[in-house]
Design a protein around this motif. Structure first.
Motif, mmCIF file in Angstrom:
data_model
loop_
_atom_site.group_PDB
_atom_site.id
_atom_site.type_symbol
_atom_site.label_atom_id
_atom_site.label_comp_id
_atom_site.label_asym_id
_atom_site.label_seq_id
_atom_site.Cartn_x
_atom_site.Cartn_y
_atom_site.Cartn_z
ATOM 1 N N ALA A 43 0.841 -1.195 0.000
ATOM 2 C CA ALA A 43 0.000 0.000 0.000
ATOM 3 C C ALA A 43 0.877 1.246 0.000
ATOM 4 C CB ALA A 43 -0.918 -0.014 1.216
ATOM 5 N N PRO A 44 1.184 1.769 -1.159
ATOM 6 C CA PRO A 44 1.991 2.998 -1.198
ATOM 7 C C PRO A 44 1.249 4.133 -0.515
ATOM 8 C CG PRO A 44 1.105 2.457 -3.383
ATOM 9 C CD PRO A 44 0.802 1.303 -2.484
ATOM 10 N N ALA A 45 2.007 4.990 0.135
ATOM 11 C CA ALA A 45 1.407 6.086 0.893
ATOM 12 C C ALA A 45 0.471 6.894 0.009
ATOM 13 C CB ALA A 45 2.503 6.977 1.447
ATOM 14 N N VAL A 46 -0.777 6.989 0.448
ATOM 15 C CA VAL A 46 -1.768 7.748 -0.308
ATOM 16 C C VAL A 46 -1.727 9.197 0.140
ATOM 17 C CG1 VAL A 46 -4.223 8.070 -0.701
ATOM 18 C CG2 VAL A 46 -3.262 5.760 -0.681
ATOM 19 N N LYS A 47 -1.489 10.083 -0.829
ATOM 20 C CA LYS A 47 -1.454 11.502 -0.494
ATOM 21 C C LYS A 47 -2.846 12.081 -0.680
ATOM 22 C CE LYS A 47 3.333 11.970 -1.939
ATOM 23 N NZ LYS A 47 3.947 11.865 -3.253
ATOM 24 N N PRO A 48 -3.179 13.080 0.124
ATOM 25 C CA PRO A 48 -4.530 13.648 0.023
ATOM 26 C C PRO A 48 -4.757 14.307 -1.341
ATOM 27 C CG PRO A 48 -3.153 14.958 1.479
ATOM 28 C CD PRO A 48 -2.381 13.715 1.179
ATOM 29 N N VAL A 49 -5.931 14.043 -1.901
ATOM 30 C CA VAL A 49 -6.312 14.638 -3.179
ATOM 31 C C VAL A 49 -7.496 15.566 -2.923
ATOM 32 C CG1 VAL A 49 -7.341 14.172 -5.430
ATOM 33 C CG2 VAL A 49 -5.462 12.744 -4.599
ATOM 34 N N SER A 50 -7.375 16.797 -3.384
ATOM 35 C CA SER A 50 -8.423 17.790 -3.127
ATOM 36 C C SER A 50 -9.736 17.367 -3.769
ATOM 37 C CB SER A 50 -7.986 19.140 -3.688
ATOM 38 O OG SER A 50 -9.090 20.004 -3.720
ATOM 39 N N GLY A 51 -10.833 17.533 -3.025
ATOM 40 C CA GLY A 51 -12.160 17.234 -3.551
ATOM 41 C C GLY A 51 -12.557 18.182 -4.668
ATOM 42 N N ALA A 52 -11.808 19.306 -4.808
ATOM 43 C CA ALA A 52 -12.116 20.290 -5.850
ATOM 44 C C ALA A 52 -11.957 19.683 -7.242
ATOM 45 C CB ALA A 52 -11.218 21.512 -5.696
ATOM 46 N N TRP A 53 -11.158 18.589 -7.349
ATOM 47 C CA TRP A 53 -10.979 17.940 -8.658
ATOM 48 C C TRP A 53 -12.297 17.398 -9.185
ATOM 49 C CZ3 TRP A 53 -7.015 18.823 -11.602
ATOM 50 C CH2 TRP A 53 -5.812 19.227 -11.031
ATOM 51 N N TRP A 54 -13.216 17.094 -8.271
ATOM 52 C CA TRP A 54 -14.528 16.584 -8.710
ATOM 53 C C TRP A 54 -15.252 17.641 -9.552
ATOM 54 C CZ3 TRP A 54 -15.744 11.785 -9.003
ATOM 55 C CH2 TRP A 54 -15.206 10.855 -8.114
ATOM 56 N N LEU A 55 -14.999 18.941 -9.242
ATOM 57 C CA LEU A 55 -15.643 20.008 -10.007
ATOM 58 C C LEU A 55 -15.251 19.898 -11.477
ATOM 59 C CD1 LEU A 55 -15.183 23.046 -7.589
ATOM 60 C CD2 LEU A 55 -17.257 21.725 -8.003
ATOM 61 N N LEU A 56 -13.984 19.539 -11.720
ATOM 62 C CA LEU A 56 -13.488 19.406 -13.089
ATOM 63 C C LEU A 56 -14.237 18.282 -13.818
ATOM 64 C CD1 LEU A 56 -11.197 20.853 -14.631
ATOM 65 C CD2 LEU A 56 -9.755 18.901 -14.144
ATOM 66 N N VAL A 57 -14.696 17.305 -13.032
ATOM 67 C CA VAL A 57 -15.399 16.177 -13.624
ATOM 68 C C VAL A 57 -16.878 16.517 -13.829
ATOM 69 C CG1 VAL A 57 -16.020 13.754 -13.262
ATOM 70 C CG2 VAL A 57 -13.776 14.582 -12.538
ATOM 71 N N ILE A 58 -17.452 17.267 -12.877
ATOM 72 C CA ILE A 58 -18.905 17.496 -12.880
ATOM 73 C C ILE A 58 -19.291 18.775 -13.633
ATOM 74 C CG2 ILE A 58 -20.881 17.941 -11.366
ATOM 75 C CD1 ILE A 58 -19.274 16.192 -9.262
ATOM 76 N N LEU A 59 -18.502 19.843 -13.465
ATOM 77 C CA LEU A 59 -18.859 21.135 -14.072
ATOM 78 C C LEU A 59 -19.036 21.103 -15.597
ATOM 79 C CD1 LEU A 59 -17.088 24.022 -12.118
ATOM 80 C CD2 LEU A 59 -19.521 23.477 -12.270
ATOM 81 N N PRO A 60 -18.241 20.301 -16.335
ATOM 82 C CA PRO A 60 -18.425 20.300 -17.799
ATOM 83 C C PRO A 60 -19.846 19.944 -18.230
ATOM 84 C CG PRO A 60 -16.365 19.238 -17.238
ATOM 85 C CD PRO A 60 -17.089 19.468 -15.942
ATOM 86 N N LEU A 61 -20.662 19.380 -17.318
ATOM 87 C CA LEU A 61 -22.063 19.105 -17.626
ATOM 88 C C LEU A 61 -22.760 20.391 -18.074
ATOM 89 C CD1 LEU A 61 -23.277 16.703 -14.795
ATOM 90 C CD2 LEU A 61 -23.074 16.179 -17.221
ATOM 91 N N LEU A 62 -22.324 21.535 -17.544
ATOM 92 C CA LEU A 62 -22.946 22.825 -17.866
ATOM 93 C C LEU A 62 -22.386 23.411 -19.154
ATOM 94 C CD1 LEU A 62 -22.725 24.375 -14.275
ATOM 95 C CD2 LEU A 62 -24.680 23.197 -15.278
ATOM 96 N N PHE A 63 -21.277 22.860 -19.641
ATOM 97 C CA PHE A 63 -20.584 23.468 -20.785
ATOM 98 C C PHE A 63 -20.367 22.467 -21.911
ATOM 99 C CE2 PHE A 63 -19.042 25.478 -16.839
ATOM 100 C CZ PHE A 63 -19.588 26.745 -17.022
ATOM 101 N N GLY A 64 -21.346 21.664 -22.200
ATOM 102 C CA GLY A 64 -21.220 20.787 -23.358
ATOM 103 C C GLY A 64 -20.953 19.322 -23.032
#
Ligand SMILES: [Zn+2]
Ligand SMILES: [Zn+2]
Length: 139
Positions: A60-81
């Motif tokens: 189990a390689p050390a898991v570094k925290p990933v910002s939840g803000a990255w989800w916006l990059l996945v979800i927001l494009p729904l509004l833009f095509g």
């Protein structure tokens, strides 16, 4: 009877299987029915302690925290095509070294959302086209 190598004057009860030194009851260490002197027992324990630590860091390689803000990059494009899959790939590429699991789920959700968007868009366009055809139909 020989004396203990570590405690002169004390009767030895056995010999270390590793180095052959005589050991008394007090300093004898038995591991899997084999007798070890304190020094060799210590070496064995040090080695045993090292193994699980190395194995754990491999598994189990050390898991570094990933910002939840990255989800916006996945979800927001729904509004833009509906280009969620591009957001998903970017979020995955940036975060795959930090948290492979989270990065992968971002990629998967990006693709899933894109497909859902596409299906909804196709249904929407089909409804509009059907509506036009019905309105334009000669009476
Ligand atoms: Zn020994
Ligand atoms: Zn002893």
């Amino acid at each position: 009877m020989a004396d203990c190598s570590y405690h002169p004057g004390k009767d030895a009860v056995g010999a270390c299987v590793s180095c052959g030194k005589m050991v008394c009851v007090a300093c004898k260490t038995e591991l899997q029915d084999k007798v070890y002197c304190p020094a060799c027992a210590n070496k064995l324990f040090v080695r045993r302690d090292d193994v699980p630590v190395a194995a754990a860091s491999d598994a189990a390689p050390a898991v570094k925290p990933v910002s939840g803000a990255w989800w916006l990059l996945v979800i927001l494009p729904l509004l833009f095509g509906g280009w969620c899959w591009i957001g998903g790939i970017i979020a995955w590429a940036v975060n795959k070294d930090k948290d492979p699991k989270k990065a992968k789920s971002m990629l998967i959700w990006g693709i899933v959302l894109s497909v859902i968007y596409l299906i909804i868009a196709v249904i929407f366009i089909a409804l509009i086209v059907t509506g036009f055809l019905i309105l334009e139909m000669p009476q």
